[in-house]
Design a protein around this motif. Structure first.
Motif, PDB file in Angstrom:
ATOM      1  N   HIS A  43       0.853  -1.190   0.000  1.00 42.11           N
ATOM      2  CA  HIS A  43       0.000   0.000   0.000  1.00 42.11           C
ATOM      3  C   HIS A  43       0.886   1.236   0.000  1.00 42.11           C
ATOM      4  O   HIS A  43       1.945   1.268   0.615  1.00 42.11           O
ATOM      5  N   ALA A  45       0.490   5.866  -0.482  1.00 42.40           N
ATOM      6  CA  ALA A  45      -0.366   7.033  -0.667  1.00 42.40           C
ATOM      7  C   ALA A  45      -0.410   7.404  -2.143  1.00 42.40           C
ATOM      8  O   ALA A  45       0.525   7.102  -2.902  1.00 42.40           O
ATOM      9  N   PRO A  46      -1.469   8.087  -2.593  1.00 42.13           N
ATOM     10  CA  PRO A  46      -1.664   8.357  -4.020  1.00 42.13           C
ATOM     11  C   PRO A  46      -0.498   9.045  -4.723  1.00 42.13           C
ATOM     12  O   PRO A  46      -0.177   8.722  -5.848  1.00 42.13           O
ATOM     13  N   HIS A  47       0.164  10.006  -4.081  1.00 41.02           N
ATOM     14  CA  HIS A  47       1.217  10.776  -4.753  1.00 41.02           C
ATOM     15  C   HIS A  47       2.623  10.418  -4.293  1.00 41.02           C
ATOM     16  O   HIS A  47       3.581  11.127  -4.603  1.00 41.02           O
ATOM     17  N   LYS A 218      -0.554  -1.240 -11.912  1.00 38.36           N
ATOM     18  CA  LYS A 218       0.539  -0.563 -11.211  1.00 38.36           C
ATOM     19  C   LYS A 218       1.872  -1.037 -11.783  1.00 38.36           C
ATOM     20  O   LYS A 218       2.052  -2.226 -12.070  1.00 38.36           O
ATOM     21  N   ASP A 240       4.439   3.776 -10.676  1.00 37.25           N
ATOM     22  CA  ASP A 240       3.789   3.815  -9.368  1.00 37.25           C
ATOM     23  C   ASP A 240       4.765   3.570  -8.223  1.00 37.25           C
ATOM     24  O   ASP A 240       4.426   3.811  -7.066  1.00 37.25           O
TER      25      ASP A 240
END
Length: 500
Positions: A43, A45-47, A218, A240
């Motif tokens: 996992h 975070a988005p950025h 990803k 990613d």
């Protein structure tokens, strides 16, 4: 030259099968009968990147990297610096790892994702990985492709991953492997920059391959990371995340390297400037070279070059140059060209001056230029320009060397490609050409040719015969210094852009 990657994989696979036959799928390591640690899917975070930091003692290409007496201490450093996943090499003979390393790290840090990085070949190895505490497993497509039984094993391994809820990180190296992998609807693909033919690193090809993968999958950039700038490149291409081993292990005493890598990646991901993507797409797919018209000083020439089909416009930011373009003029032309020809790339050309370097970086930051050309780059100090460490760069740049023979070509440089200009006291725009014999010698060494210096209609056929990747044109299509001849401009671009 040494063995190819395929041969190395075959050797490792054969050795592992012999050990499995003798010791079992656990390689004689004592495993719990049931998994003892929580399953933690990867996992991020988005950025921010899915940052996979690797515990790696050795490799076939690098030999011994570090003894790593305490794998848990190294993992702790990685986690403290922002790693989301710890990759653990568990192959014993070529990488000096073990399942014991993985179990030690997962038991110490039960809430971190752990990747078992090995040369998994059999469905039975997935249960072993699960019991040992792995959350992800690496699957190398090159080990299965082209053999029906092995391809069936690959499908069975993926089925076992689903059964145990382990995340497969599927590794590819080329477009054929991408197509094979995509048929299985992967969640994560790793693009390894090791060249299958000669076991060398080809970062540019790996970066280019990102464009061949759907955005829904990803992608992780693997291998060849040697500086923060590589993190910036991974970010600007839209990866990613990254998997980094040797660089971090070698520099583990430098506490901020991983943090700097993540910071540079984040900057690249935010910008995602298309410069390198367009250059690499042309390198690997286009039958004709990129065209840069340099020494642009007025809006008419900028529009004429754009209308004629130029890929790049070059603005010279050196005040001593007769083709100097003031900052206000660069901004005016950049905005006008971007509004009507948004695909045209803008390049700021500088010499080794701190003031010019600062100015160019500011223009890049403002979006007025897409890249900085480092003219008269010194190949003997390849990591530095205007006292700046290019390994820490978070902007687009490429080196331009004064080239007379292959000895002038930088052997180790962070620059993604190198433009060759002729040697002259004028530092560009002299009209002097590079000797064809020197270009042929460099091409024979396997280097892509990006050519500047005296490119004109008189020598164009000869230069095109070298199959260059880019031609940088300036003084030979001028009516006067800094003013382009529209007819010559149109003619030379049309000739270059006509496939042969």
């Amino acid at each position: 030259m040494g063995r190819t990657t395929a041969e190395v994989l075959e050797t490792i696979a054969q050795k592992r099968n012999e050990k499995i036959a003798k010791l079992g799928f656990s390689f004689n390591h004592p495993l719990p009968t049931q998994r003892q640690t929580p399953l933690i899917p990867p996992h991020h975070a988005p950025h921010s990147p899915l940052m996979i930091a690797e515990v790696k003692r050795a490799s076939p290409s690098a030999g011994l990297i570090d003894t790593i007496p305490d794998v848990c201490e190294l993992a702790r450093k990685y986690i403290a610096q922002g790693a989301n996943v710890i990759s653990v090499l568990t192959e014993e003979d070529h990488f000096k790892g073990s399942l014991s390393d993985l179990m030690a790290i997962k038991n110490t840090f039960p809430n971190i994702s752990v990747l078992r990085k090995d040369f998994i070949q059999h469905p039975e190895e997935i249960e072993i990985s699960y019991r040992a505490g792995a959350d992800l497993v690496l699957l190398i497509v090159a080990m299965f492709l082209g053999d029906r039984k092995k391809e069936a094993d690959f499908a069975a391994i993926l089925s076992e991953c689903k059964k145990y809820a382990l995340t497969p990180l599927i590794e590819i190296h080329n477009e054929q492997e991408i197509q094979f992998a995509l048929a299985f609807n992967p969640e994560i693909l790793g693009i390894n920059s090791r060249n299958l033919h000669d076991f060398t690193i080809d970062k540019n090809k790996a970066l280019y391959l990102k464009s061949k993968i759907p955005a829904s999958v990803k992608t992780i950039f693997e291998s060849g990371i040697q500086s923060s700038f590589d993190g910036y490149l991974a970010g600007t291409f839209g990866f990613d995340g990254m998997l980094c081993g040797s660089y971090l292990v070698k520099s583990q005493d430098t506490k901020d390297n991983l943090a700097h890598l993540i910071k540079a990646y984040t900057k690249g991901k935010q910008l995602q400037n298309p410069f390198y993507q367009k250059v690499f797409d042309s390198i690997y797919t286009s039958p004709v070279p990129l065209v840069k018209i340099c020494g642009i000083t007025d809006l008419d020439d900028a529009f004429n070059a754009a209308e004629a089909g130029a890929d790049m416009l070059g603005f010279i930011l050196t005040k001593q140059s007769p083709r100097y373009c003031a900052t206000s003029n660069v901004k005016l032309m950049s905005k006008a060209i971007t509004r009507i020809y948004p695909h045209i790339l803008k390049v700021g050309v500088i010499t080794e001056s701190k003031d010019e370097f600062i100015l160019a970086r500011e223009l890049f930051k403002e979006g007025m230029i897409d890249c900085i050309q480092l003219h008269s780059y010194n190949p003997t100090t390849p990591n530095f320009y205007a006292s700046y460490d290019l390994k820490e760069a978070d902007f687009n740049f490429y080196a331009c060397v004064n080239f007379d023979s292959p000895k002038d070509y930088p052997t180790h440089s962070p620059s993604p490609f190198v433009l060759l200009d002729s040697k002259s006291s004028a530092q560009g725009g002299s009209g002097k050409s590079i000797a064809i014999s020197a270009l042929l010698e460099l091409k024979a060494m396997g280097k892509d040719l990006f050519i500047a210096g005296g490119v004109g209609l008189d020598n164009l056929d000869t230069l095109l015969g070298l199959k260059p990747k880019m031609l940088d044109i300036n003084s030979k299509i001028e009516l006067s210094v800094g003013k382009k001849d529209k007819i010559k401009l149109q003619t030379i671009i049309k000739t270059i852009k006509t496939p042969r």
